[in-house]
Design an enzyme around this catalytic site. Structure first.
Site, mmCIF file in Angstrom:
data_model
loop_
_atom_site.group_PDB
_atom_site.id
_atom_site.type_symbol
_atom_site.label_atom_id
_atom_site.label_comp_id
_atom_site.label_asym_id
_atom_site.label_seq_id
_atom_site.Cartn_x
_atom_site.Cartn_y
_atom_site.Cartn_z
ATOM 1 N N HIS A 189 6.129 2.345 0.780
ATOM 2 C CA HIS A 189 5.608 1.172 1.489
ATOM 3 C C HIS A 189 4.142 1.426 1.825
ATOM 4 O O HIS A 189 3.818 2.023 2.848
ATOM 5 C CB HIS A 189 6.436 0.932 2.766
ATOM 6 C CG HIS A 189 6.048 -0.304 3.523
ATOM 7 N ND1 HIS A 189 6.908 -0.910 4.424
ATOM 8 C CD2 HIS A 189 4.906 -1.043 3.534
ATOM 9 C CE1 HIS A 189 6.305 -1.959 4.961
ATOM 10 N NE2 HIS A 189 5.081 -2.055 4.441
ATOM 11 N N GLU A 242 9.724 -6.998 10.762
ATOM 12 C CA GLU A 242 8.553 -6.296 11.308
ATOM 13 C C GLU A 242 8.212 -6.997 12.626
ATOM 14 O O GLU A 242 8.297 -6.385 13.694
ATOM 15 C CB GLU A 242 7.375 -6.373 10.317
ATOM 16 C CG GLU A 242 6.093 -5.717 10.806
ATOM 17 C CD GLU A 242 4.917 -5.874 9.821
ATOM 18 O OE1 GLU A 242 4.995 -6.742 8.919
ATOM 19 O OE2 GLU A 242 3.925 -5.123 9.963
ATOM 20 N N ASP A 247 2.010 2.219 5.143
ATOM 21 C CA ASP A 247 1.681 0.783 5.189
ATOM 22 C C ASP A 247 0.221 0.528 4.785
ATOM 23 O O ASP A 247 -0.019 0.211 3.622
ATOM 24 C CB ASP A 247 1.984 0.210 6.581
ATOM 25 C CG ASP A 247 2.296 -1.279 6.549
ATOM 26 O OD1 ASP A 247 2.349 -1.853 5.459
ATOM 27 O OD2 ASP A 247 2.503 -1.875 7.631
HETATM 28 N N1 ADE Z 1 0.124 -6.788 4.221
HETATM 29 C C1 ADE Z 1 -0.475 -5.605 4.434
HETATM 30 N N2 ADE Z 1 0.123 -4.955 5.438
HETATM 31 C C2 ADE Z 1 1.144 -5.742 5.869
HETATM 32 C C3 ADE Z 1 2.135 -5.626 6.868
HETATM 33 N N3 ADE Z 1 2.239 -4.551 7.653
HETATM 34 N N4 ADE Z 1 2.995 -6.636 7.031
HETATM 35 C C4 ADE Z 1 2.920 -7.730 6.263
HETATM 36 N N5 ADE Z 1 2.009 -7.880 5.310
HETATM 37 C C5 ADE Z 1 1.122 -6.901 5.101
HETATM 38 ZN ZN ZN Z 2 3.622 -3.494 4.692
#
Ligand code: ADE
Ligand code: ZN
Length: 350
Positions: free
Chosen positions: A25, A210, A288
């Site tokens: 991720h 999230e 991320d």
């Molecule tokens: N694009 C880049 N980082 C992201 C995240 N943490 N959540 C959703 N879209 C993203």
């Molecule tokens: Zn992400």
């Protein structure tokens, strides 16, 4: 036999870096460090609304996902040429290799580029060139996941899929994903284009839970038929969902430093990653958007281990999970799992 690994026992950071792991991720556009961003802007003749690298870095303070995305899309705007994308990719793969990453499955956001006139024929050759060079030099195994931006329409997602297909790039990706602003953009609207991706033999993943509610995780599983959930922090609010994730062994690609930076959690010590791991969920640790959230994958492991007091056994479990949850070949997975077993044995006997 005395191995160089045995000396690592006294050093958690070195132990973590020595663990073979997969990063599942990571948004390649989110690995654009301010230094490279400035260098690329300069060579492309783009003036930035920040005086220097320090001023840009100082702006990296976020209240939520959207406040980050605004800066992230602005940052990606400097990327214009094939070399820009190759340099971005090369820099990230170098860092990942230094953190003991054997396998990376990287997200990229085509619409962020095509919407401003930078097409697949610019970014794909750049990415692929740097991926090949890194693989030849370090042996790192790499793959790309094409993400649809969920704040844009399903029609735009279809158009993006068609562009990838017509450009002959479906063979260069292993799957599709769904990212960008979550709340108000549930997964179900993208069911058709995910079906099409499945028909084309591609893997499917989606950001869910999230900031969005557990129902979005159900939606990703049921309507998009995803094989992994990206984040999944809010799954814990729904015991039935936790049972489903356990039974189906659905991996969660969690990103603790991202969740801290975007105020999903107030303190790393409050993160539910340790609890979910204890319950037997297939949890993994990832970075991320490492350039924006203060750390690459090794730092994510380190700071999470410290905040949640994770044991070496738990760190080994997290590394194993990352390999098992990857879309790498069985041969590759077996090789990396054997390396982990060897390291684990050395640590126990050392
Ligand atoms: N694009 C880049 N980082 C992201 C995240 N943490 N959540 C959703 N879209 C993203
Ligand atoms: Zn992400």
């Amino acid at each position: 036999m005395v191995s160089p690994m045995s000396s690592l026992e006294t050093d958690d950071a070195a132990f973590i870096r020595s663990l073979p792991k997969a990063e599942l991720h990571m948004h390649i556009e989110g690995s654009l460090e301010p230094e490279l961003l400035f260098a690329i802007a300069e060579r492309n003749g783009i003036s930035l609304p920040y005086a220097d690298v320090e001023a840009l870095r100082a702006a990296y303070s976020f209240a939520d996902l959207q406040s980050f995305l605004d800066l992230y899309y602005q940052g990606a705007d400097v990327l214009r040429t094939e070399d820009d994308f190759a340099d971005l990719m090369a820099a990230y793969l170098e860092r990942a290799h230094a953190d003991g990453v054997r396998r990376v499955e990287m997200f990229f956001d085509p619409q962020t580029h095509t919407e401003r006139g930078v097409g697949f024929d610019v970014f794909m050759p750049g990415f692929l060139r740097a991926m090949n060079e890194a693989a030849n030099r370090t042996g790192i195994s790499t793959a790309l996941i094409l993400c649809f931006l969920r704040h844009l329409s399903p029609e735009s997602a279809w158009e993006t899929f068609d562009q990838a297909e017509q450009g002959g790039y479906l063979d260069s990706i292993i799957g599709v994903g769904l990212d960008s602003g979550e709340v108000g953009n549930p997964p179900e609207q993208f069911a058709d284009v995910f079906d099409r991706a499945a028909e084309a033999g591609l893997h499917r993943v989606a950001h869910a839970g999230e900031e969005g509610p557990p129902s979005y995780i159900w939606g990703a599983l049921d309507a998009l038929d995803v094989e992994r959930i990206d984040h999944g922090v809010r799954a814990e609010e729904d015991p039935e969902l936790i049972a489903r994730l356990l039974i189906d062994k659905v991996p969660l690609t969690m990103c603790p430093l991202s969740n801290l930076a975007l105020c999903v959690v107030d303190d790393l010590a409050d993160h539910n990653l340790g609890r979910l791991l204890d319950q037997g969920l297939m949890v993994t640790i990832n970075s991320d958007d490492p350039a924006y959230f203060g750390g690459y994958v090794g730092t994510n492991y380190e700071q999470t281990a410290e905040a949640l007091e994770l044991s070496r056994d738990e760190l080994v479990q997290l590394a194993r999970n990352s390999i098992r949850a990857s879309f790498a070949s069985d041969e590759e997975k077996d090789r990396w799992l054997a390396e982990i077993a060897e390291l684990d044995e050395l640590a126990e006997n050392g």
